[in-house]
Design a protein around this motif. Structure first.
Motif, PDB file in Angstrom:
ATOM      1  N   ARG A  99      33.797  42.217  30.549  1.00 40.03           N
ATOM      2  CA  ARG A  99      34.706  41.555  31.326  1.00 40.03           C
ATOM      3  C   ARG A  99      35.427  40.561  30.397  1.00 40.03           C
ATOM      4  N   LEU A 101      27.894  39.054  39.512  1.00 39.47           N
ATOM      5  CA  LEU A 101      28.800  40.400  39.405  1.00 39.47           C
ATOM      6  C   LEU A 101      27.849  41.758  39.656  1.00 39.47           C
ATOM      7  N   ASN A 129      37.204  30.725  35.911  1.00 45.11           N
ATOM      8  CA  ASN A 129      36.542  32.415  35.636  1.00 45.11           C
ATOM      9  C   ASN A 129      35.854  32.792  36.659  1.00 45.11           C
ATOM     10  N   HIS A 168      36.987  36.440  38.647  1.00 45.87           N
ATOM     11  CA  HIS A 168      36.239  37.421  38.837  1.00 45.87           C
ATOM     12  C   HIS A 168      35.506  37.655  40.604  1.00 45.87           C
TER      13      HIS A 168
END
Ligand code: GLN
Length: 307
Positions: free
Chosen positions: A98, A151, A174, A178
């Protein structure tokens, strides 16, 4: 023909500066300044200035750059030639598949740190324990470790700490980007201080960290693109490089729940030293050190044993 951007900026005289020509020029120029992977640097800078993906460059190799693009490129190429890391120039870096926004406030995420993330994910799969683990990421910087874990472990609660408020600001950006901001709590403070106020409970499942660990002797050998541009507090760990690691090993045990694990990135040269430190720690056992993908000793793991 080599065009020095300071003396001989690419101008739209003769033939137009197409993508193909620009890639050739930048690659040759930064390569002549001793920059590693000059072609990749050229692609990243040009894609950034044009505002496209790197792959796109090769679909339109005859695209002429505009005067504005040439001006922007000239400045970036000059900075790259002075060893400023390309990730800071383009404002992002890739980690665990990512893209993370980064700037000089934080360390550039490194591929070797992915070994730590891989291990934590494997450990959680092998020992599911309870379904809502609490994971602490000490010195989160860009947030790359905390966010990658959030994640991949759907119900984890991640507590990400840093002593730098500026780093926490960027890590929050960030986390939002995400879509894991609601899974991560950000706390300001150094080492394990954000956990040690009051009477801390032993409830954390995993304490992980990529702490500053470069020792004084190795600092002298560090490349100038790292030494002169990345935040020193994120890199140097005191005379023997173990200042923060020592605190983590000494204090993590009483914050981990029994069965929990400490997972810390280290320098290749620190394997013996950290194994010894764990051997002397009261509440940790079974230390092992894993290698990264480049075959360097990289990740210390130690358990808080079940009673
Ligand atoms: N956790 C961040 C990373 O791994 C920052 C580490 C640090 O600043 N030492 O990239």
């Amino acid at each position: 023909m080599t065009h020095d951007p300071d003396q001989n900026p690419p101008q739209q005289t003769e033939a137009p500066w197409t993508t193909r020509r620009l890639l050739g020029w930048i690659t040759e120029y930064v390569g002549s300044k001793g920059i590693e992977s000059p072609r990749l640097v050229a692609e990243m800078l040009l894609a950034h200035v044009i505002g496209c993906e790197r792959m796109r460059l090769y679909m339109e190799v005859d695209r002429p750059a505009s005067p504005l693009e040439l001006m922007a490129l000239r400045e970036l190429v000059a900075r790259a030639a002075k060893h400023e890391p390309v990730q800071y120039l383009v404002g992002h870096a890739w980690f665990f598949g990512r893209e993370f926004q980064i700037d000089k406030r934080v360390l550039i995420p490194r591929p070797c740190t992915e070994t730590l993330v891989e291990h934590v994910l494997q450990h959680r799969r092998a020992a599911p324990g309870h379904a809502n683990p609490i994971i602490a990421d000490i010195g989160t910087g860009s947030g790359c470790i905390a966010i990658s874990l959030a994640l991949h472990i759907a119900h984890a609660k991640v507590i990400a700490t840093d002593e730098s408020p500026a780093a926490l600001d960027l890590a929050r950006v960030n986390a939002q980007r995400h879509h894991v901001a609601d899974q991560i709590e950000f706390r300001l403070g150094r080492d394990l201080q954000p956990f040690t106020g009051g009477s801390p409970r032993a409830e954390i499942d995993v304490i992980c960290s990529n702490p500053p660990y470069i020792c004084d002797a190795e600092w002298a050998e560090v490349e100038s693109n790292v030494r002169d541009f990345e935040p020193m507090a994120a890199l140097r760990g005191g005379a023997d490089g173990l200042d923060v690691i020592r605190v983590l090993i000494a204090e993590a045990g009483r914050l981990l729940r029994p069965g929990g694990q400490l997972v810390v990135e280290i320098a290749h040269s620190q394997r013996e030293a950290v194994l010894e430190l764990v051997a002397k720690a009261d509440l940790l056992s079974n230390p092992i050190v894993l290698k990264d993908h480049e075959d360097f000793w990289r990740v210390l793991i130690a358990d808080r044993p079940q009673p």
